[in-house]
Design a protein around this motif. Structure first.
Motif, PDB file in Angstrom:
ATOM      1  N   ASN B 355      66.726 -13.446 -93.147  1.00  0.00           N
ATOM      2  CA  ASN B 355      66.169 -12.382 -93.989  1.00  0.00           C
ATOM      3  C   ASN B 355      65.510 -12.998 -95.199  1.00  0.00           C
ATOM      4  N   CYS B 356      64.225 -12.689 -95.377  1.00  0.00           N
ATOM      5  CA  CYS B 356      63.517 -13.336 -96.470  1.00  0.00           C
ATOM      6  C   CYS B 356      62.329 -12.512 -96.899  1.00  0.00           C
ATOM      7  N   ILE B 357      61.955 -12.599 -98.169  1.00  0.00           N
ATOM      8  CA  ILE B 357      60.712 -12.003 -98.644  1.00  0.00           C
ATOM      9  C   ILE B 357      59.849 -13.137 -99.156  1.00  0.00           C
ATOM     10  N   TYR B 358      58.629 -13.258 -98.614  1.00  0.00           N
ATOM     11  CA  TYR B 358      57.735 -14.343 -99.009  1.00  0.00           C
ATOM     12  C   TYR B 358      56.571 -13.808 -99.804  1.00  0.00           C
ATOM     13  N   MET B 359      56.080 -14.639-100.738  1.00  0.00           N
ATOM     14  CA  MET B 359      54.846 -14.292-101.416  1.00  0.00           C
ATOM     15  C   MET B 359      53.905 -15.480-101.244  1.00  0.00           C
ATOM     16  N   TRP B 360      52.723 -15.232-100.675  1.00  0.00           N
ATOM     17  CA  TRP B 360      51.786 -16.318-100.380  1.00  0.00           C
ATOM     18  C   TRP B 360      50.445 -16.082-101.052  1.00  0.00           C
ATOM     19  N   ASP B 361      49.678 -17.159-101.235  1.00  0.00           N
ATOM     20  CA  ASP B 361      48.289 -16.964-101.619  1.00  0.00           C
ATOM     21  C   ASP B 361      47.426 -17.218-100.380  1.00  0.00           C
ATOM     22  N   LEU B 362      46.116 -17.064-100.525  1.00  0.00           N
ATOM     23  CA  LEU B 362      45.264 -17.043 -99.343  1.00  0.00           C
ATOM     24  C   LEU B 362      45.195 -18.369 -98.608  1.00  0.00           C
ATOM     25  N   ASP B 363      45.550 -19.445 -99.288  1.00  0.00           N
ATOM     26  CA  ASP B 363      45.490 -20.736 -98.590  1.00  0.00           C
ATOM     27  C   ASP B 363      46.766 -21.039 -97.851  1.00  0.00           C
ATOM     28  N   GLY B 364      47.720 -20.149 -97.953  1.00  0.00           N
ATOM     29  CA  GLY B 364      48.974 -20.396 -97.272  1.00  0.00           C
ATOM     30  C   GLY B 364      49.993 -21.067 -98.161  1.00  0.00           C
ATOM     31  N   GLU B 366      52.944 -21.243-100.520  1.00  0.00           N
ATOM     32  CA  GLU B 366      54.051 -20.326-100.770  1.00  0.00           C
ATOM     33  C   GLU B 366      54.263 -20.207-102.276  1.00  0.00           C
ATOM     34  N   LEU B 367      54.039 -19.001-102.809  1.00  0.00           N
ATOM     35  CA  LEU B 367      54.201 -18.828-104.254  1.00  0.00           C
ATOM     36  C   LEU B 367      55.646 -18.540-104.615  1.00  0.00           C
ATOM     37  N   LYS B 368      56.282 -17.680-103.807  1.00  0.00           N
ATOM     38  CA  LYS B 368      57.683 -17.353-104.083  1.00  0.00           C
ATOM     39  C   LYS B 368      58.361 -17.062-102.756  1.00  0.00           C
ATOM     40  N   ALA B 369      59.657 -17.312-102.708  1.00  0.00           N
ATOM     41  CA  ALA B 369      60.406 -16.916-101.518  1.00  0.00           C
ATOM     42  C   ALA B 369      61.789 -16.478-101.956  1.00  0.00           C
ATOM     43  N   TRP B 370      62.165 -15.287-101.522  1.00  0.00           N
ATOM     44  CA  TRP B 370      63.516 -14.824-101.818  1.00  0.00           C
ATOM     45  C   TRP B 370      64.336 -14.964-100.545  1.00  0.00           C
ATOM     46  N   LYS B 371      65.238 -15.951-100.543  1.00  0.00           N
ATOM     47  CA  LYS B 371      66.071 -16.170 -99.360  1.00  0.00           C
ATOM     48  C   LYS B 371      67.521 -16.076 -99.739  1.00  0.00           C
ATOM     49  N   GLY B 372      68.349 -16.233 -98.741  1.00  0.00           N
ATOM     50  CA  GLY B 372      69.777 -16.323 -99.068  1.00  0.00           C
ATOM     51  C   GLY B 372      70.571 -15.208 -98.442  1.00  0.00           C
ATOM     52  N   ALA B 373      71.858 -15.320 -98.585  1.00  0.00           N
ATOM     53  CA  ALA B 373      72.757 -14.377 -97.926  1.00  0.00           C
ATOM     54  C   ALA B 373      72.627 -12.992 -98.500  1.00  0.00           C
ATOM     55  N   ARG B 374      72.239 -12.892 -99.775  1.00  0.00           N
ATOM     56  CA  ARG B 374      72.266 -11.583-100.406  1.00  0.00           C
ATOM     57  C   ARG B 374      70.992 -10.797-100.168  1.00  0.00           C
ATOM     58  N   ILE B 375      69.986 -11.448 -99.560  1.00  0.00           N
ATOM     59  CA  ILE B 375      68.751 -10.698 -99.323  1.00  0.00           C
ATOM     60  C   ILE B 375      68.938  -9.832 -98.089  1.00  0.00           C
ATOM     61  N   PRO B 376      68.755  -8.527 -98.238  1.00  0.00           N
ATOM     62  CA  PRO B 376      68.947  -7.665 -97.063  1.00  0.00           C
ATOM     63  C   PRO B 376      67.706  -7.675 -96.180  1.00  0.00           C
ATOM     64  N   LYS B 377      67.828  -7.064 -95.034  1.00  0.00           N
ATOM     65  CA  LYS B 377      66.703  -7.022 -94.103  1.00  0.00           C
ATOM     66  C   LYS B 377      65.668  -6.032 -94.635  1.00  0.00           C
ATOM     67  N   VAL B 378      64.438  -6.509 -94.715  1.00  0.00           N
ATOM     68  CA  VAL B 378      63.377  -5.645 -95.227  1.00  0.00           C
ATOM     69  C   VAL B 378      62.674  -4.981 -94.059  1.00  0.00           C
ATOM     70  N   LEU B 379      62.700  -3.642 -94.026  1.00  0.00           N
ATOM     71  CA  LEU B 379      62.098  -2.947 -92.894  1.00  0.00           C
ATOM     72  C   LEU B 379      60.625  -2.659 -93.124  1.00  0.00           C
ATOM     73  N   ASP B 380      60.266  -2.378 -94.370  1.00  0.00           N
ATOM     74  CA  ASP B 380      58.885  -2.028 -94.650  1.00  0.00           C
ATOM     75  C   ASP B 380      58.595  -2.355 -96.109  1.00  0.00           C
ATOM     76  N   LEU B 381      57.328  -2.648 -96.389  1.00  0.00           N
ATOM     77  CA  LEU B 381      56.943  -3.083 -97.736  1.00  0.00           C
ATOM     78  C   LEU B 381      55.655  -2.414 -98.121  1.00  0.00           C
ATOM     79  N   ALA B 382      55.482  -2.136 -99.411  1.00  0.00           N
ATOM     80  CA  ALA B 382      54.165  -1.656 -99.845  1.00  0.00           C
ATOM     81  C   ALA B 382      53.971  -2.006-101.305  1.00  0.00           C
ATOM     82  N   VAL B 383      52.723  -2.249-101.672  1.00  0.00           N
ATOM     83  CA  VAL B 383      52.391  -2.434-103.083  1.00  0.00           C
ATOM     84  C   VAL B 383      51.484  -1.273-103.461  1.00  0.00           C
TER      85      VAL B 383
END
Lengths: 110, 583
Positions: B355-364, B366-383
């Motif tokens: 389970n992870c949330i990634y933030m990327w820029d256009l070149d691929g 990785e700007l940020k990544a939220w990983k770990g046991a406490r990150i729940p499963k993300v079903l859907d995302l929107a900005v």
């Protein structure tokens, strides 16, 4: 058929479908372990996930006349048990809205 | 107005005499007798004046005998504008007005004294100015800030040096004082500005609010009560697109409304172009290894992201149809993704390998990544389109709204499982489809009490998506599933075929049953449902698909165009009955 919506349960102790391994119920939701199903032992659950309901049927069970719906695993369509829709006797009313899962169709995880 | 006589508004012997003269003219107007004649004429005079028809306004005053300016205000005006320096008289007039709220009285007197002080300063009479400040203004109960601001204003004036002392400045300032007093004093002394326009717009807004099909910003006429018919919203199938070879799971119009993207379990995504006349043509077919269940247009519509359901995140160029990038070194399986408004960064949620949330820029990168046991499963995302909030659906029926600037987080807990999320184009609201066959709409910024609920569609096993639509995001559309009743009608038809010579009896029975249960609707047609934000029940049901309708998308620039994707391998484009006639 579309994208199946599969829920996952938290908590380490869950029951999963024997065939397709999707989560069915949490062990915290067990209300009773003393039930008899078609294939042997069955447990009574407060709530289950990832199932689809069959039509209402009147059936004579060991505990009397009831209206039940068979429940099927939503991903592999295996029949997992049934749900009590209505109980005709007062002493059986507590089962209304609850689910029976057959032990034979389940696997324990965690 | 010149030297014309004017009449007082309050009931007085003079007025009653005037009334007796105009006896046959009623005092209360309107079909319910709610409008007072003299108030009505006064706001008409105000309106004529503001439209520039001053001659007509004064004609009306003469003819009706009703003067626009109340007697108190008239006195005030003549005193202020006649050029003398009798400021005490002004104060007296204000003091004489009955029923004035303390606050208003204090503010009016403050304005008058302020003018007095400035005039004293202009005349060089500093000591007088100071005296007024000390004696009168401090006695008024206006805020301390106002007094301090005035005091500092006086000092700065002294510093600059009050050189230009001529009548035109005086006049200007006095007129300004008069208009400020006019805005401050309550009715009936002074009428709030643009009153008639305000009342008319109130009536129009209330008509628009109660119009459930209202879908465009023109169309309001004063001649008729406004009520749109259902030809404002999509009701008919305009085109059926059959290019996909398997279930179509997702459709979305681009932000400019010029393109449509669709994705399917046949492992392709297709970009369609919307032509001038509203028809679609195929522009590109994008091939993947696995079924694609989610696409996201970049805010500038030059790029498309595809992902979902066992497929990794890929970036495609819309013009050329080439895959520019595949994200993630370990090729994580991404369930959904969203762009940030600058079209340079994107965020996505993954559940494999972890389970992870990634933030990327256009070149691929990785700007940020939220990983770990406490990150729940993300079903859907929107900005949200304005870039202020990041909304995610977490596995335990939670909607998590994060304010990207302040990092404030809010969580809404739903009682049933959420299958999909959609955000309105004005960034104010979000809707979620629930397993329990309800759609809930929440305010993103506002207090999170109870959601608006919409029902009528069927949903149970599958992921069904909904969307906002219409010229002002006032409509909600959703797909729906097969219902269980299907089995019963099949049985009926089987029996019908088998026993043909009983057909008459069965036909009669079937038509009876048909009308009772509306079986025909269930038998071969699956629906798209449309709600108006204010209606709990659907205002329109679009039939045509023969299998589960998975996803809908409303064209943001053509409020009457809707696209729906279904398991029957087609995409249907819906339009209003008006657009049909044109074509």
């Amino acid at each position: 058929m579309g994208r199946l919506f599969i829920q996952s349960l938290p908590g380490p102790k869950i029951f999963i479908c024997k065939c397709c391994k999707v989560h069915s119920a949490s062990r915290d939701d067990v209300l009773s372990k003393e039930f008899q199903g078609r294939f042997g032992r069955a447990y009574l659950f407060r709530t289950v996930v990832n199932i689809s309901l069959g039509p209402n049927e009147e059936r004579h069970l060991m505990s009397g006349l009831h209206i039940v719906n068979d429940i099927y695993c939503s991903s592999c369509q295996q029949i997992l048990g049934w749900r009590y829709e209505k109980a005709y006797e007062e002493s059986e009313k507590y089962k209304e809205g609850k689910y029976i899962l057959e032990k034979e169709r389940m696997l324990k995880e965690g | 107005m010149g030297g014309a006589e004017y009449y007082e508004q309050e009931s007085s012997p003079k007025r009653r005499k005037t009334l007796r003269i105009m006896e046959d003219t009623p005092v209360l107007l309107g079909s319910q007798g709610l409008i007072k004649r003299h108030e009505f004429v006064r706001i008409i005079i105000q309106c004529l004046n503001s439209l520039g028809y001053k001659k007509s306004a004064s004609c009306l005053e003469l003819e009706s005998g009703i003067s626009y300016k109340s007697s108190e205000f008239d006195m005030l005006e003549s005193q202020i504008l006649n050029g003398n320096c009798n400021h005490k008289a002004w104060v007296d007039i204000i003091d004489k007005i009955k029923d004035l709220k303390e606050e208003t009285r204090a503010s009016a007197l403050f304005l008058i004294y302020k003018q007095y002080i400035f005039e004293c300063l202009y005349n060089g009479d500093d000591s007088m100015a100071l005296k007024i400040l000390q004696d009168h203004i401090s006695a008024l109960s206006v805020g301390r800030e106002k007094v301090h601001k005035l005091a500092s204003g006086i000092i700065s004036l002294k510093d600059i040096g009050v050189g230009k002392k001529d009548d035109s400045t005086f006049d200007e300032l006095r007129r300004k004082l008069l208009s400020e007093l006019e805005m401050l004093l309550p009715p009936p002394i002074a009428v709030p500005e643009k009153r008639l326009e305000h009342l008319v717009e109130m009536a129009l807004t209330s008509q628009m609010d109660s119009c459930i099909y209202h879908n465009s910003s023109d169309n309001i006429s004063l001649y008729e009560d406004h009520c749109c018919s259902s030809d404002q919203i999509p009701t008919k199938t305009v085109q059926i697109l059959t290019h996909h070879n398997n279930e179509v799971w997702f459709v979305q119009f681009s932000n400019s409304g010029e393109y449509l993207a669709s994705s399917s379990s046949d492992c392709t995504a297709i970009i369609w172009k919307v032509l001038e006349d509203g028809k679609m043509t195929l522009k590109h077919t994008l091939h993947s290894q696995k079924p694609v269940s989610f696409v996201a247009w970049s805010p500038n519509d030059t790029m498309l992201l595809t992902c979902g359901n066992g497929e990794v995140l890929k970036l495609w160029d819309v013009e050329t149809g080439i895959c520019k990038h595949t994200f993630g070194e370990q090729s994580p399986i991404v369930s959904s993704c969203a762009w940030f408004p600058d079209s340079e960064q994107l965020v996505c949620g993954s559940s494999h390998p972890e389970n992870c949330i990634y933030m990327w820029d256009l070149d691929g990168k990785e700007l940020k990544a939220w990983k770990g046991a406490r990150i729940p499963k993300v079903l859907d995302l929107a900005v949200t389109p304005d870039g202020e909030h990041l909304i995610s659906i977490l596995s335990e029926n939670d909607i998590r709204i994060v304010n990207l600037k302040t990092n404030d987080e809010r969580v809404i807990k739903e009682k049933h499982a959420i299958t999909s999320l959609s955000v309105s184009g004005d960034s104010k609201r979000l809707i979620v489809n629930l397993n329990s066959q309800e759609i809930h709409m929440w305010d993103i910024a506002g207090p999170l009490k109870q959601p608006w609920k919409y029902t009528g569609h069927k949903q149970g096993k599958y992921v069904i998506r909904s969307c906002f639509g219409g010229s002002n995001c006032q409509f909600i559309a959703s797909g729906s599933e097969n219902s269980q009743v299907c089995f019963c009608c099949l049985v009926f038809f089987l029996v019908l075929f088998c026993s043909f010579w009983y057909c008459f009896a069965f036909a009669a029975l079937l038509s009876k049953v048909n009308s009772k249960f509306k079986l025909q609707r269930f038998f071969c047609r699956l629906h798209v449902y449309i709600w108006n934000q204010r209606s709990k029940e659907p205002i329109q049901v679009l039939s045509g698909h023969s299998m589960t309708v998975n996803c809908v998308s409303w064209n943001p620039k053509r409020p009457q165009m809707l696209a729906s994707a279904s398991d029957d391998q087609t995409i249907r484009i819906w339009g209003s009955s008006r657009s049909q006639k044109k074509v």
